[in-house]
Scaffold this motif. Structure first.
Motif, PDB file in Angstrom:
ATOM      1  N   ALA A   1     -76.129  54.730  58.035  1.00  0.00           N
ATOM      2  CA  ALA A   1     -76.389  55.340  56.737  1.00  0.00           C
ATOM      3  C   ALA A   1     -77.613  54.718  56.087  1.00  0.00           C
ATOM      4  CB  ALA A   1     -75.166  55.172  55.837  1.00  0.00           C
ATOM      5  N   THR A   2     -77.655  53.375  56.066  1.00  0.00           N
ATOM      6  CA  THR A   2     -78.774  52.688  55.438  1.00  0.00           C
ATOM      7  C   THR A   2     -80.078  52.933  56.198  1.00  0.00           C
ATOM      8  OG1 THR A   2     -77.317  50.980  54.591  1.00  0.00           O
ATOM      9  CG2 THR A   2     -79.638  50.435  54.733  1.00  0.00           C
ATOM     10  N   LEU A   3     -80.002  52.857  57.523  1.00  0.00           N
ATOM     11  CA  LEU A   3     -81.228  53.008  58.302  1.00  0.00           C
ATOM     12  C   LEU A   3     -81.837  54.390  58.143  1.00  0.00           C
ATOM     13  CD1 LEU A   3     -80.379  50.968  61.504  1.00  0.00           C
ATOM     14  CD2 LEU A   3     -81.939  50.372  59.645  1.00  0.00           C
ATOM     15  N   GLU A   4     -80.995  55.416  58.126  1.00  0.00           N
ATOM     16  CA  GLU A   4     -81.524  56.769  57.943  1.00  0.00           C
ATOM     17  C   GLU A   4     -82.176  56.923  56.577  1.00  0.00           C
ATOM     18  OE1 GLU A   4     -78.572  59.705  58.711  1.00  0.00           O
ATOM     19  OE2 GLU A   4     -78.652  59.407  60.874  1.00  0.00           O
ATOM     20  N   LEU A   5     -81.497  56.406  55.577  1.00  0.00           N
ATOM     21  CA  LEU A   5     -82.049  56.471  54.222  1.00  0.00           C
ATOM     22  C   LEU A   5     -83.386  55.743  54.151  1.00  0.00           C
ATOM     23  CD1 LEU A   5     -81.773  57.064  51.200  1.00  0.00           C
ATOM     24  CD2 LEU A   5     -80.407  54.990  50.989  1.00  0.00           C
ATOM     25  N   ALA A   6     -83.434  54.531  54.713  1.00  0.00           N
ATOM     26  CA  ALA A   6     -84.647  53.718  54.662  1.00  0.00           C
ATOM     27  C   ALA A   6     -85.792  54.401  55.400  1.00  0.00           C
ATOM     28  CB  ALA A   6     -84.375  52.341  55.257  1.00  0.00           C
ATOM     29  N   LEU A   7     -85.484  54.979  56.545  1.00  0.00           N
ATOM     30  CA  LEU A   7     -86.526  55.618  57.346  1.00  0.00           C
ATOM     31  C   LEU A   7     -87.186  56.755  56.569  1.00  0.00           C
ATOM     32  CD1 LEU A   7     -87.771  55.712  60.235  1.00  0.00           C
ATOM     33  CD2 LEU A   7     -86.238  57.641  60.644  1.00  0.00           C
ATOM     34  N   VAL A   8     -86.341  57.629  56.016  1.00  0.00           N
ATOM     35  CA  VAL A   8     -86.887  58.778  55.296  1.00  0.00           C
ATOM     36  C   VAL A   8     -87.723  58.324  54.103  1.00  0.00           C
ATOM     37  CG1 VAL A   8     -86.314  60.812  53.933  1.00  0.00           C
ATOM     38  CG2 VAL A   8     -85.066  60.317  56.029  1.00  0.00           C
ATOM     39  N   SER A   9     -87.215  57.353  53.330  1.00  0.00           N
ATOM     40  CA  SER A   9     -87.984  56.967  52.147  1.00  0.00           C
ATOM     41  C   SER A   9     -89.240  56.184  52.536  1.00  0.00           C
ATOM     42  CB  SER A   9     -87.131  56.184  51.152  1.00  0.00           C
ATOM     43  OG  SER A   9     -86.334  55.273  51.814  1.00  0.00           O
ATOM     44  N   ALA A  10     -89.200  55.452  53.653  1.00  0.00           N
ATOM     45  CA  ALA A  10     -90.399  54.733  54.085  1.00  0.00           C
ATOM     46  C   ALA A  10     -91.504  55.711  54.443  1.00  0.00           C
ATOM     47  CB  ALA A  10     -90.078  53.840  55.281  1.00  0.00           C
ATOM     48  N   VAL A  11     -91.161  56.750  55.168  1.00  0.00           N
ATOM     49  CA  VAL A  11     -92.155  57.752  55.540  1.00  0.00           C
ATOM     50  C   VAL A  11     -92.720  58.407  54.282  1.00  0.00           C
ATOM     51  CG1 VAL A  11     -92.500  59.976  56.671  1.00  0.00           C
ATOM     52  CG2 VAL A  11     -91.185  58.176  57.810  1.00  0.00           C
ATOM     53  N   PHE A  12     -91.821  58.760  53.380  1.00  0.00           N
ATOM     54  CA  PHE A  12     -92.222  59.364  52.107  1.00  0.00           C
ATOM     55  C   PHE A  12     -93.182  58.453  51.348  1.00  0.00           C
ATOM     56  CE2 PHE A  12     -90.965  59.093  47.551  1.00  0.00           C
ATOM     57  CZ  PHE A  12     -91.491  60.288  47.100  1.00  0.00           C
ATOM     58  N   ALA A  13     -92.810  57.161  51.222  1.00  0.00           N
ATOM     59  CA  ALA A  13     -93.630  56.223  50.452  1.00  0.00           C
ATOM     60  C   ALA A  13     -94.989  56.014  51.116  1.00  0.00           C
ATOM     61  CB  ALA A  13     -92.901  54.885  50.316  1.00  0.00           C
ATOM     62  N   LEU A  14     -94.977  55.866  52.425  1.00  0.00           N
ATOM     63  CA  LEU A  14     -96.200  55.550  53.147  1.00  0.00           C
ATOM     64  C   LEU A  14     -97.193  56.700  53.091  1.00  0.00           C
ATOM     65  CD1 LEU A  14     -97.093  53.113  54.720  1.00  0.00           C
ATOM     66  CD2 LEU A  14     -96.382  54.245  56.809  1.00  0.00           C
ATOM     67  N   VAL A  15     -96.736  57.886  53.460  1.00  0.00           N
ATOM     68  CA  VAL A  15     -97.639  59.030  53.537  1.00  0.00           C
ATOM     69  C   VAL A  15     -98.220  59.355  52.165  1.00  0.00           C
ATOM     70  CG1 VAL A  15     -97.759  61.489  54.014  1.00  0.00           C
ATOM     71  CG2 VAL A  15     -96.501  59.979  55.554  1.00  0.00           C
ATOM     72  N   LEU A  16     -97.326  59.495  51.190  1.00  0.00           N
ATOM     73  CA  LEU A  16     -97.794  59.869  49.860  1.00  0.00           C
ATOM     74  C   LEU A  16     -98.595  58.734  49.212  1.00  0.00           C
ATOM     75  CD1 LEU A  16     -97.165  62.631  48.834  1.00  0.00           C
ATOM     76  CD2 LEU A  16     -95.535  61.628  47.237  1.00  0.00           C
ATOM     77  N   GLY A  17     -98.131  57.498  49.419  1.00  0.00           N
ATOM     78  CA  GLY A  17     -98.796  56.351  48.805  1.00  0.00           C
ATOM     79  C   GLY A  17    -100.226  56.195  49.293  1.00  0.00           C
TER      80      GLY A  17
ATOM     81  N   ILE B   1     -97.698  50.974  46.946  1.00  0.00           N
ATOM     82  CA  ILE B   1     -98.636  51.195  48.044  1.00  0.00           C
ATOM     83  C   ILE B   1     -99.878  51.917  47.528  1.00  0.00           C
ATOM     84  CG2 ILE B   1     -98.992  52.459  50.202  1.00  0.00           C
ATOM     85  CD1 ILE B   1     -96.050  51.854  50.852  1.00  0.00           C
ATOM     86  N   MET B   2     -99.659  52.909  46.687  1.00  0.00           N
ATOM     87  CA  MET B   2    -100.777  53.670  46.153  1.00  0.00           C
ATOM     88  C   MET B   2    -101.737  52.769  45.372  1.00  0.00           C
ATOM     89  SD  MET B   2    -100.589  56.532  43.249  1.00  0.00           S
ATOM     90  CE  MET B   2    -101.404  55.812  41.879  1.00  0.00           C
ATOM     91  N   ARG B   3    -101.185  51.940  44.501  1.00  0.00           N
ATOM     92  CA  ARG B   3    -102.045  51.074  43.692  1.00  0.00           C
ATOM     93  C   ARG B   3    -102.770  50.058  44.566  1.00  0.00           C
ATOM     94  NH1 ARG B   3    -100.963  51.499  38.296  1.00  0.00           N
ATOM     95  NH2 ARG B   3    -101.702  49.435  37.818  1.00  0.00           N
ATOM     96  N   LEU B   4    -102.084  49.583  45.583  1.00  0.00           N
ATOM     97  CA  LEU B   4    -102.701  48.619  46.493  1.00  0.00           C
ATOM     98  C   LEU B   4    -103.850  49.255  47.267  1.00  0.00           C
ATOM     99  CD1 LEU B   4    -102.345  45.727  47.703  1.00  0.00           C
ATOM    100  CD2 LEU B   4    -101.219  46.870  49.591  1.00  0.00           C
ATOM    101  N   VAL B   5    -103.583  50.425  47.845  1.00  0.00           N
ATOM    102  CA  VAL B   5    -104.626  51.127  48.605  1.00  0.00           C
ATOM    103  C   VAL B   5    -105.819  51.380  47.700  1.00  0.00           C
ATOM    104  CG1 VAL B   5    -105.228  53.291  49.735  1.00  0.00           C
ATOM    105  CG2 VAL B   5    -103.070  52.183  50.258  1.00  0.00           C
ATOM    106  N   ARG B   6    -105.559  51.801  46.472  1.00  0.00           N
ATOM    107  CA  ARG B   6    -106.641  52.098  45.559  1.00  0.00           C
ATOM    108  C   ARG B   6    -107.496  50.861  45.294  1.00  0.00           C
ATOM    109  NH1 ARG B   6    -107.384  51.468  40.040  1.00  0.00           N
ATOM    110  NH2 ARG B   6    -108.893  52.906  39.151  1.00  0.00           N
ATOM    111  N   SER B   7    -106.845  49.751  44.947  1.00  0.00           N
ATOM    112  CA  SER B   7    -107.662  48.599  44.553  1.00  0.00           C
ATOM    113  C   SER B   7    -108.404  48.026  45.761  1.00  0.00           C
ATOM    114  CB  SER B   7    -106.815  47.532  43.864  1.00  0.00           C
ATOM    115  OG  SER B   7    -105.886  47.000  44.764  1.00  0.00           O
ATOM    116  N   GLU B   8    -107.757  48.026  46.931  1.00  0.00           N
ATOM    117  CA  GLU B   8    -108.455  47.529  48.124  1.00  0.00           C
ATOM    118  C   GLU B   8    -109.638  48.428  48.461  1.00  0.00           C
ATOM    119  OE1 GLU B   8    -108.278  44.834  49.656  1.00  0.00           O
ATOM    120  OE2 GLU B   8    -106.460  44.023  48.751  1.00  0.00           O
ATOM    121  N   MET B   9    -109.432  49.724  48.321  1.00  0.00           N
ATOM    122  CA  MET B   9    -110.499  50.653  48.682  1.00  0.00           C
ATOM    123  C   MET B   9    -111.676  50.521  47.711  1.00  0.00           C
ATOM    124  SD  MET B   9    -110.269  54.164  50.371  1.00  0.00           S
ATOM    125  CE  MET B   9    -111.593  55.328  50.601  1.00  0.00           C
TER     126      MET B   9
END
Lengths: 317, 307, 568
Positions: B83-99, B190-198
């Motif tokens: 249950a936890t792993l499935e939840l984590a996987l989906v939200s990680a993909v969501f956070a990474l791609v959009l972020g 992630i978004m704020r980090l990518v922005r400031s590094e970029m």
């Protein structure tokens, strides 16, 4: 060549206050509406929490002022039984929501400030020591920091809380809860301070003014605290501000999960936990107002921190 | 290394936080009982022998018995983990791609209206505690609109030892709100980090030189700047994604999601040390794996680390 | 043919309460096949002109007036796309620091091929062939292997060659080179300048060479434009400007340049624009204790000192690898002498200074001062006494003063530490020192960032003089300063030596400066002293090939006006 020891009257330095007001940072502040608004909100919230006993219309923890009949009164409407009206309504026990928020914010802010102070003192000292001496001291401190960093601070806080709960006898648990909370959150965020201060110290140590001080013969202690500390403070200020917002959120989260502030000393998180139970039955105000206050508080402090970071960053002009 | 330290902490918890014998036997016990159990658990042996036994047991997946449920910890966790792993996987993909996408966007259009709006909104996102986001989403989409379920995993399908919610429509619907709740905070970070590094990278000399050579903006932003941005972003992002598992504790509480996070929070409340210790070990295994992946990715991207 | 014509260019940088005019009313032209030097001190606006030509002025700066014409076509005011078309294709740029101007994550070949394809519309194979050709042209011979390498696999000089190859990719008509050799060692600098020279003639491009270095101007350029505070003060052929400068500023600038061939008593007046050059040496002499040195015994002796730095530490000591930064170095410094140590970067000269001053512990050998051993860390008393007697002036005036301390506290720190005076005396002494170094007592409450580089170096000197030391270590004291400020500071140091009888150890990589300052010189290479001679005989008859090479690499500065110099 004129006589030496009398400074020119015209060149007299302006007063400290005027100097501060005229400094770059204050100029930037006066020209940033976001920063001003954030500052005003932060100040307003902090002050009303500090002076809660004076501001709050009721003392929610005085059983004498409570009337169970007043329970679940909606905001700005007179109660059906007693006719009393409450600005933000009342909760299940008839406590005035506005007053509980003020008192709850007191707990939240106290825990937040105390935890950040603890993390700051610990982190800054360890960061200075690690950055200045390097070698094995540095390796040990940073290794510990790295290991802790792999765990999210909320988890570390929960663990510390769990352990503390295990070692304290049950009858003291409620009394100790606030202090345990402070230690748990404080110990979970020293790493941020330590890492940044260490990084800044490594840069400062290589500068020639440190060598000049060593050459004079100053001791390591006076170089660290007399010379380096004052040069690494501006990132510390930024982190402290952002940490305060994070600590308030962490406290609320822990309390919400039921592992934080005890029901006898409810914080904003505790209030939200209580309010959540009534969300589905339509008493939305018990949840909404504490939640909005928490958001406003965290957002103001975050905005302030964000602005501070940009304003103190020499690379962004 | 990390694992040994964490193991040590977990083991110390076992050892010093309350006497496990007290916890296991309760009030009515005889001295013989205590002695017998002590020998049985190896508690009469020296500290380091016990530590070694704990570590080697943990390696084999044996974490002892839960105080509260009286069942092997490993069994309980195995049951809850999918249950936890499935939840984590989906939200990680969501956070990474959009972020990452939003981070690049806000860095390139740094003074644009939309970019500024996203940045301000993201601060609200950082200031909103995860549990509030969850409650808010439940209120809007479950209570008011009634579109999505507000708790649980929906129907699950068992495939061998794994129970998945991906295969049923109620399972998929149940996943949406918790995944957004869990991923939103990570996404803003992630978004704020990518922005400031970029933005930092875009100030570098080699970008100015690339501009001076007349290369196209597209090539400068996506070929030259993005790759350099990713180097520092990867470490932090790796850690952030790892912490999703831990942050799942909150989300699982709000949504009554039957995962290991909910298990852990219950363990903390009832001082169920073996479960806490096992959870800790599990998390650190995750982090060590993620760190390894990050290091490998690092070398793949940065040629300076290859020589 | 006139390639580039700049007319009345002005660039403004609006800031908090005023508009900073980085460039005002500057005009110059660049012809095909010539190198046009743009010279001036920091803040003169020369780099801003380069950025304006490229259309790369950083915000919030903007072109507030004038025009830039390229081949009779107006370029200033073009929109971003048209500018990009022009930039890179017709005008290229070479940046100062080859370490940072190449993308570290792409191979050199990738970067070349991308640029070639962008501009010339070649297919991949043609572009590769051209990239190969260009690398060979800029002097990178194993081009095949080099194309697949990343920038970090190249040395500094090689990287700058790659940068030049990149600038040539589009076959530009004009190249703007902004301090292209400042970050390089002298030997490499000469090669790169020669390469730029050759390419200019061979390809008939016009080059704008921005530099602060009069040596580079005199030896490399055809025409030169001198800038001061955003304005062009003089422009003409290099021969004219260097040999017969008309403007007062140009004259003062040229007279401040240290000459390799002649030794001056001191630098002549270098105070254009009312810059403060006052230094009250007479005042200082009055309170200075009489030295009681024995003129026949060395004041400081260094015998067989060695320093190793760990490169890679290992748990087993024998498996660690070490870098021997200073290897068995010995010399004596007589009282009142200025003793020079020269060498390229990495020769160990600064390490020697830090070993003598006690900032580094020795791995072998010893340092003797005034007959006492001072290099034994366990002898605290000898060390404390020694610390009062020596002081050091550092290279970087921006990092040698604590930015968060007031000037008065910085200068007072050594006095307070050694507890040689009471509180009110300290204050009086600080005021006195500030007056003497020409800053005035009124600045005591200010912070270092409120001062220019030269003024900061004066604060450093005041701090060094605070405890009235007998021995002064100067570690590249002027290499971060503009040439006219350098002349002022060197004059001050000459005064200190002459009037106070201070003994000095003078570390430098700059041979013309060493010739002006030192009585004897030790040449160091790879941690060892190669030779030690009187300065004049070293310059006349170097004993080793290495020294001869170093001397050959000095700028020749032929035809530089010698008006108003006090030659010894």
């Amino acid at each position: 060549m004129t006589n030496t020891s009398q400074p020119d009257a015209q060149h007299k330095a302006p007063s400290r206050l005027a100097q501060f007001w005229g400094s770059d940072i204050m100029w930037k502040f006066r020209h940033s509406p976001v920063a001003i608004v954030a500052f005003i909100f932060t100040a307003l919230l902090v002050l009303s929490a500090v002076f809660a006993p004076l501001v709050a219309p009721h003392n929610p923890f005085d059983p004498a002022s409570l009337n169970l009949l007043n329970g679940f009164t909606p905001p700005m409407e007179p109660n059906a039984f007693t006719g009393d009206a409450f600005l933000l309504g009342t909760d299940d026990q008839g406590r005035d929501v506005f007053s509980t928020i003020l008192y709850g914010m007191r707990v939240s802010l106290f825990v937040g400030f105390a935890a950040v102070s603890l993390g700051l003192i610990l982190g800054v000292s360890l960061g200075l020591v690690a950055g200045y001496f390097g070698g094995i001291v540095d390796a040990i401190i940073m290794r510990v920091a790295d290991v802790q960093l792999t765990f999210p601070s909320i988890l570390v806080a929960m663990l510390i809380f769990g352990i503390a709960k295990g070692v304290t006898p049950p009858e003291y648990r409620d009394e100790m809860a606030i202090w345990v909370l402070i230690i748990a959150i404080g110990l979970s965020d020293w790493v941020q301070f330590a890492r940044v201060v260490r990084g800044a110290t490594l840069v400062e140590v290589r500068k020639e003014y440190v060598q000049a001080a060593r050459l004079i013969g100053r001791s390591s202690r006076s170089i660290i605290f007399g010379h380096i500390l004052r040069n690494v403070l501006s990132p510390v200020l930024v982190i402290a501000t952002i940490s305060l917002a994070l600590a308030i959120i962490a406290e609320a989260t822990l309390s919400f999960l039921g592992v934080g502030a005890p029901p006898t000393q409810p914080s904003l998180g505790t209030l939200i936990r209580i309010g959540q139970q009534y969300l589905f039955s339509g008493e939305w105000w018990i949840l909404l107002f504490p939640a909005a206050t928490l958001l406003l508080l965290a957002l103001s402090v975050n905005l302030l921190g964000d602005w501070l970071r940009d304003a103190l960053n020499p690379k962004l002009k | 290394m990390v694992l040994l330290i964490v193991g040590f902490v977990a083991f110390s918890m076992f050892n010093f936080v309350g006497d496990p014998i007290d916890n296991l036997l309760g009030q009515e016990r005889t001295l013989e009982d205590v002695e017998r159990l002590r020998a049985q658990l190896g508690l009469d042996k020296p500290f380091f022998v016990q530590y070694w036994a704990f570590i080697s047991n943990a390696m084999e997946g044996n974490f002892g018995m839960s105080y509260r449920q009286g069942r092997p910890v490993a069994e309980i966790i195995a049951e809850r983990a999918p249950a936890t792993l499935e939840l984590a996987l989906v939200s990680a993909v969501f956070a990474l791609v959009l972020g990452v996408m939003l981070g690049i966007f806000t860095a390139i259009k740094r003074d644009g209206f939309i970019a500024n709006f996203i940045m301000t909104t993201s601060l609200v996102g950082v200031s909103l505690p995860t549990f509030l986001i969850g409650i808010l989403l439940i209120y809007i989409f479950s209570v008011e609109l009634g579109w999505l379920p507000s708790f649980g995993r929906g129907e699950v399908v068992d495939i061998g030892f794994w129970s998945t919610g991906f295969l049923t429509s109620s399972g998929r619907l149940s996943l949406i709100l918790p995944a957004i709740t869990l991923g939103l905070f990570q996404m803003t970070l992630i978004m704020r980090l990518v922005r400031s590094e970029m933005l930092e990278v875009l100030r570098q000399d080699y970008i100015r030189f690339a501009r001076a050579r007349g290369l196209s903006e597209k090539s400068i932003n996506f070929r030259h700047a993005l790759k350099n941005t990713l180097v520092p972003v990867i470490t932090v992002t790796g850690l952030q994604l790892g912490s999703i598992i831990a942050f799942a504790i909150i989300t699982e509480t709000v949504f009554q999601w039957p995962g290991v996070g909910l298990l852990f929070i219950n363990a903390v409340q009832f001082v169920d040390i073996p479960v806490m210790a096992a959870y800790l070990m599990l998390i650190s295994v995750m982090f060590v794996t993620i760190n390894l992946l990050v290091d490998i990715l690092y070398v793949a991207i940065d040629p300076r680390l290859r020589s | 043919m006139t390639l580039l014509d700049i007319k009345n260019l002005s660039v403004d940088f609006p800031s908090r309460d005023k508009i900073f005019k980085a460039v005002s009313n500057a005009s110059l032209t660049v012809q095909a096949g010539e190198i046009h030097g743009l010279v001036g001190e920091s803040g003169a606006g020369k780099s801003t002109i380069g950025a304006a030509i490229m259309g790369l002025i950083e915000r919030p700066g903007y072109i507030s007036g004038g025009e830039i014409t390229f081949k009779e076509e107006l370029t200033s005011g073009l929109d971003a796309d048209a500018m990009r078309e022009l930039r890179g294709k017709k005008i290229s740029m070479i940046f100062q620091d080859p370490l940072t101007s190449l993308n570290p994550l792409l191979t050199v070949g990738d970067q070349l091929i991308e640029t070639i394809q962008t501009h010339l519309g070649f297919n991949k194979k043609q572009a590769l062939a051209r990239a190969h050709e260009l690398l060979v042209r800029v002097g990178i011979h194993d081009a095949d292997a080099r194309l697949d390498q990343y920038p970090h696999q190249f040395s500094g000089g090689m990287r700058q060659r790659v940068v030049i190859a990149l600038a040539l990719c589009s076959e530009p008509d004009v190249i703007v080179a902004d301090e292209p050799t400042t970050a390089l060692d002298v030997a490499v600098q000469a090669q790169i300048l020669e390469l730029i020279r050759d390419l200019t003639i061979e390809r008939q491009v016009g080059v704008i060479l921005i530099t602060h270095d009069m040596g580079v101007i005199a030896d490399t350029t055809d025409r030169v434009t001198v800038m001061y505070m955003g304005e062009v003060v003089e422009t003409g052929t290099t021969e004219e400007i260097m040999g017969r400068p008309q403007h007062e500023y140009t004259k003062s600038l040229i007279s401040a340049v240290p000459r390799p061939q002649i030794k001056l008593r001191r630098f002549s007046q270098v105070s254009y624009g009312g810059r403060d050059t006052r230094f009250a040496i007479e005042e200082l002499v009055r309170n200075w204790p009489q030295s009681n040195n024995d003129p026949n015994k060395p004041l400081l002796s260094v015998s067989n000192i060695t320093k190793k730095f760990p490169l890679a530490r290992s748990i087993i000591p024998s498996r660690s690898t070490w870098l021997t930064a200073v290897d068995d170095v010995s010399f004596d410094i007589m009282p009142g002498e200025v003793f020079g140590v020269v060498g390229e970067s990495g020769s160990g000269k600064s390490t020697v200074a830090r070993m003598i001053s006690g900032l580094y512990q020795l791995n072998g050998g010893q340092v003797t001062f005034d007959g006492n051993i001072v290099s034994d860390p366990s002898d605290k008393e000898a060390q404390a006494r020694f610390r009062r007697e020596i002081q050091m002036i550092f290279q970087d005036p921006y990092s040698s003063l604590n930015p968060r301390m007031r000037v008065a506290d910085i200068i007072a720190e050594p006095i307070r530490h050694h507890k040689t005076m009471s509180g009110s005396d300290v204050k009086y002494r600080v005021h006195e020192l500030l007056e003497q170094v020409g800053l005035g007592a009124a600045v005591e409450k200010k912070y270092p960032h409120e001062f220019s580089g030269g003024q900061r170096q004066r604060i450093s000197i005041a701090r060094a003089l605070a405890t009235q030391p007998r021995f002064l270590i100067c570690d590249e004291p002027t290499s971060a300063l503009d040439v006219s400020i350098q002349a002022q500071i060197l004059n001050i140091l000459k005064d200190l030596q002459e009037h106070l009888g201070l003994t000095m150890l003078f570390i430098s990589h700059d041979l013309p400066v060493v010739r002006q300052m030192c009585d004897r010189v030790a040449v160091m290479q790879k941690g060892k002293v190669l030779e030690l001679q009187d300065t004049e005989s070293l310059f006349a008859n170097p004993k080793t090939n290495y020294t001869r090479e170093l001397l050959d690499l000095m700028p020749h500065l032929k035809g530089l006006s010698e008006e108003g110099l006090e030659v010894l």
